[in-house]
Design a protein around this motif. Structure first.
Motif, PDB file in Angstrom:
ATOM      1  N   TYR A  45      56.458  58.130  79.255  1.00  0.00           N
ATOM      2  CA  TYR A  45      55.322  57.257  78.995  1.00  0.00           C
ATOM      3  C   TYR A  45      54.180  58.097  78.451  1.00  0.00           C
ATOM      4  CZ  TYR A  45      57.576  53.552  81.650  1.00  0.00           C
ATOM      5  OH  TYR A  45      58.447  52.586  82.081  1.00  0.00           O
ATOM      6  N   TYR A  46      53.254  57.445  77.754  1.00  0.00           N
ATOM      7  CA  TYR A  46      52.070  58.106  77.219  1.00  0.00           C
ATOM      8  C   TYR A  46      50.846  57.390  77.748  1.00  0.00           C
ATOM      9  CZ  TYR A  46      55.631  60.218  74.466  1.00  0.00           C
ATOM     10  OH  TYR A  46      56.758  60.905  74.113  1.00  0.00           O
ATOM     11  N   PHE A  47      49.871  58.166  78.215  1.00  0.00           N
ATOM     12  CA  PHE A  47      48.628  57.609  78.717  1.00  0.00           C
ATOM     13  C   PHE A  47      47.951  56.871  77.565  1.00  0.00           C
ATOM     14  CE2 PHE A  47      49.781  60.750  81.721  1.00  0.00           C
ATOM     15  CZ  PHE A  47      49.069  60.553  82.897  1.00  0.00           C
ATOM     16  N   SER A  63      48.503  55.863  71.055  1.00  0.00           N
ATOM     17  CA  SER A  63      47.214  56.208  71.651  1.00  0.00           C
ATOM     18  C   SER A  63      47.062  57.724  71.713  1.00  0.00           C
ATOM     19  CB  SER A  63      47.085  55.625  73.053  1.00  0.00           C
ATOM     20  OG  SER A  63      45.821  55.916  73.577  1.00  0.00           O
ATOM     21  N   SER A  64      46.205  58.250  70.858  1.00  0.00           N
ATOM     22  CA  SER A  64      45.950  59.679  70.811  1.00  0.00           C
ATOM     23  C   SER A  64      44.463  59.931  70.973  1.00  0.00           C
ATOM     24  CB  SER A  64      46.374  60.260  69.459  1.00  0.00           C
ATOM     25  OG  SER A  64      47.742  60.105  69.246  1.00  0.00           O
ATOM     26  N   LEU A  65      44.145  61.096  71.440  1.00  0.00           N
ATOM     27  CA  LEU A  65      42.780  61.592  71.382  1.00  0.00           C
ATOM     28  C   LEU A  65      42.730  62.517  70.180  1.00  0.00           C
ATOM     29  CD1 LEU A  65      42.338  62.386  75.167  1.00  0.00           C
ATOM     30  CD2 LEU A  65      41.182  60.583  73.896  1.00  0.00           C
ATOM     31  N   ILE A  95      51.107  67.868  77.956  1.00  0.00           N
ATOM     32  CA  ILE A  95      50.162  67.669  76.861  1.00  0.00           C
ATOM     33  C   ILE A  95      50.920  67.881  75.556  1.00  0.00           C
ATOM     34  CG2 ILE A  95      48.106  68.552  75.690  1.00  0.00           C
ATOM     35  CD1 ILE A  95      46.993  69.275  78.423  1.00  0.00           C
ATOM     36  N   LEU A  96      50.750  66.951  74.627  1.00  0.00           N
ATOM     37  CA  LEU A  96      51.349  67.053  73.307  1.00  0.00           C
ATOM     38  C   LEU A  96      50.243  67.267  72.280  1.00  0.00           C
ATOM     39  CD1 LEU A  96      53.293  65.077  75.050  1.00  0.00           C
ATOM     40  CD2 LEU A  96      54.250  64.534  72.831  1.00  0.00           C
ATOM     41  N   LYS A  97      50.529  68.083  71.295  1.00  0.00           N
ATOM     42  CA  LYS A  97      49.635  68.275  70.149  1.00  0.00           C
ATOM     43  C   LYS A  97      50.444  67.949  68.906  1.00  0.00           C
ATOM     44  CE  LYS A  97      48.614  72.375  68.450  1.00  0.00           C
ATOM     45  NZ  LYS A  97      48.088  73.737  68.273  1.00  0.00           N
ATOM     46  N   GLU A 129      42.904  72.467  66.535  1.00  0.00           N
ATOM     47  CA  GLU A 129      42.153  72.385  65.286  1.00  0.00           C
ATOM     48  C   GLU A 129      41.516  71.010  65.172  1.00  0.00           C
ATOM     49  OE1 GLU A 129      41.714  74.951  63.248  1.00  0.00           O
ATOM     50  OE2 GLU A 129      42.974  76.182  64.545  1.00  0.00           O
ATOM     51  N   ALA A 130      40.414  70.919  64.462  1.00  0.00           N
ATOM     52  CA  ALA A 130      39.779  69.622  64.227  1.00  0.00           C
ATOM     53  C   ALA A 130      40.798  68.687  63.587  1.00  0.00           C
ATOM     54  CB  ALA A 130      38.562  69.792  63.321  1.00  0.00           C
ATOM     55  N   GLY A 131      40.907  67.473  64.122  1.00  0.00           N
ATOM     56  CA  GLY A 131      41.848  66.491  63.602  1.00  0.00           C
ATOM     57  C   GLY A 131      43.191  66.460  64.294  1.00  0.00           C
ATOM     58  N   ASP A 132      43.476  67.422  65.182  1.00  0.00           N
ATOM     59  CA  ASP A 132      44.742  67.401  65.920  1.00  0.00           C
ATOM     60  C   ASP A 132      44.827  66.155  66.799  1.00  0.00           C
ATOM     61  OD1 ASP A 132      45.748  69.757  64.895  1.00  0.00           O
ATOM     62  OD2 ASP A 132      45.259  70.973  66.651  1.00  0.00           O
ATOM     63  N   ASP A 133      46.027  65.558  66.853  1.00  0.00           N
ATOM     64  CA  ASP A 133      46.310  64.453  67.772  1.00  0.00           C
ATOM     65  C   ASP A 133      46.708  65.050  69.112  1.00  0.00           C
ATOM     66  OD1 ASP A 133      45.970  62.445  65.903  1.00  0.00           O
ATOM     67  OD2 ASP A 133      48.097  62.244  65.456  1.00  0.00           O
ATOM     68  N   LEU A 134      46.019  64.656  70.169  1.00  0.00           N
ATOM     69  CA  LEU A 134      46.365  65.106  71.519  1.00  0.00           C
ATOM     70  C   LEU A 134      46.816  63.896  72.324  1.00  0.00           C
ATOM     71  CD1 LEU A 134      43.310  67.451  72.114  1.00  0.00           C
ATOM     72  CD2 LEU A 134      45.617  68.101  71.405  1.00  0.00           C
ATOM     73  N   GLN A 135      47.931  64.047  72.988  1.00  0.00           N
ATOM     74  CA  GLN A 135      48.470  62.985  73.826  1.00  0.00           C
ATOM     75  C   GLN A 135      48.829  63.561  75.178  1.00  0.00           C
ATOM     76  OE1 GLN A 135      51.511  62.694  71.047  1.00  0.00           O
ATOM     77  NE2 GLN A 135      50.681  60.964  69.931  1.00  0.00           N
TER      78      GLN A 135
END
Length: 159
Positions: A45-47, A63-65, A95-97, A129-135
């Motif tokens: 699952y992903y937050f 849903s990414s930060l 944590i995924l990037k 890096e700026a713009g990276d998707d963090l999950q």
């Protein structure tokens, strides 16, 4: 595909030169969701903080930060709230990037409290890096009894 960027800025050490965001040397990305969902055994699952959507979803990119500036991800603090506790098996939080697992937060999160079940890791060292998707990913165990009504809050710190 929905991308969510929620950020709270914290002032750290001021120096002359280029600072990540408007003069702040560090920042936090936070997400929360009080909309509970049934968690299945042995699943990924992903937050998710997407409005009325469930707190945990099985689509990684939904849903990414988004990191607004470069830095080093150093810590994550969060909690999963359950109405009724699960059996004693452990969950893993990763944590995924950019859709790749880059750090394990914990592999011993037991959702055995009716109420708050905290997790954290302040020993992380992940370049961002700026713009990276963090999950943030939750891997559920083969529960004898799954939790009821899970929701969450979390913050990721980047320096």
């Amino acid at each position: 595909m929905k991308k969510i960027a929620i950020w709270i800025l914290t002032i750290s050490i001021f120096t002359l030169g280029s600072l990540p965001i408007d003069g702040c040397a560090s920042y936090a990305l936070s997400m929360f969701n009080g909309t509970s969902v049934k968690l299945s055994s042995s699943s990924n699952y992903y937050f998710n903080s997407g409005g009325l959507a469930p707190a945990f979803i099985q689509t990684a990119d939904a849903s990414s930060l988004i990191a607004p500036a470069s830095g080093t991800l150093t810590a994550i603090y969060g909690e999963i709230y359950t109405v009724y506790a699960a059996s004693q098996e452990f969950c893993t939080v990763n944590i995924l990037k950019n859709d790749i697992v880059v750090a394990q937060v914990t592999n011993s999160l037991a959702l055995t409290n009716s109420g708050n079940n905290p997790f954290s890791n302040n020993g992380l060292n992940v370049a961002v890096e700026a713009g990276d998707d963090l999950q943030v990913q939750l891997v559920t165990p083969a529960w004898q009894k799954p939790p009821y009504g899970p929701s969450f809050s979390l913050s990721i710190y980047i320096q």
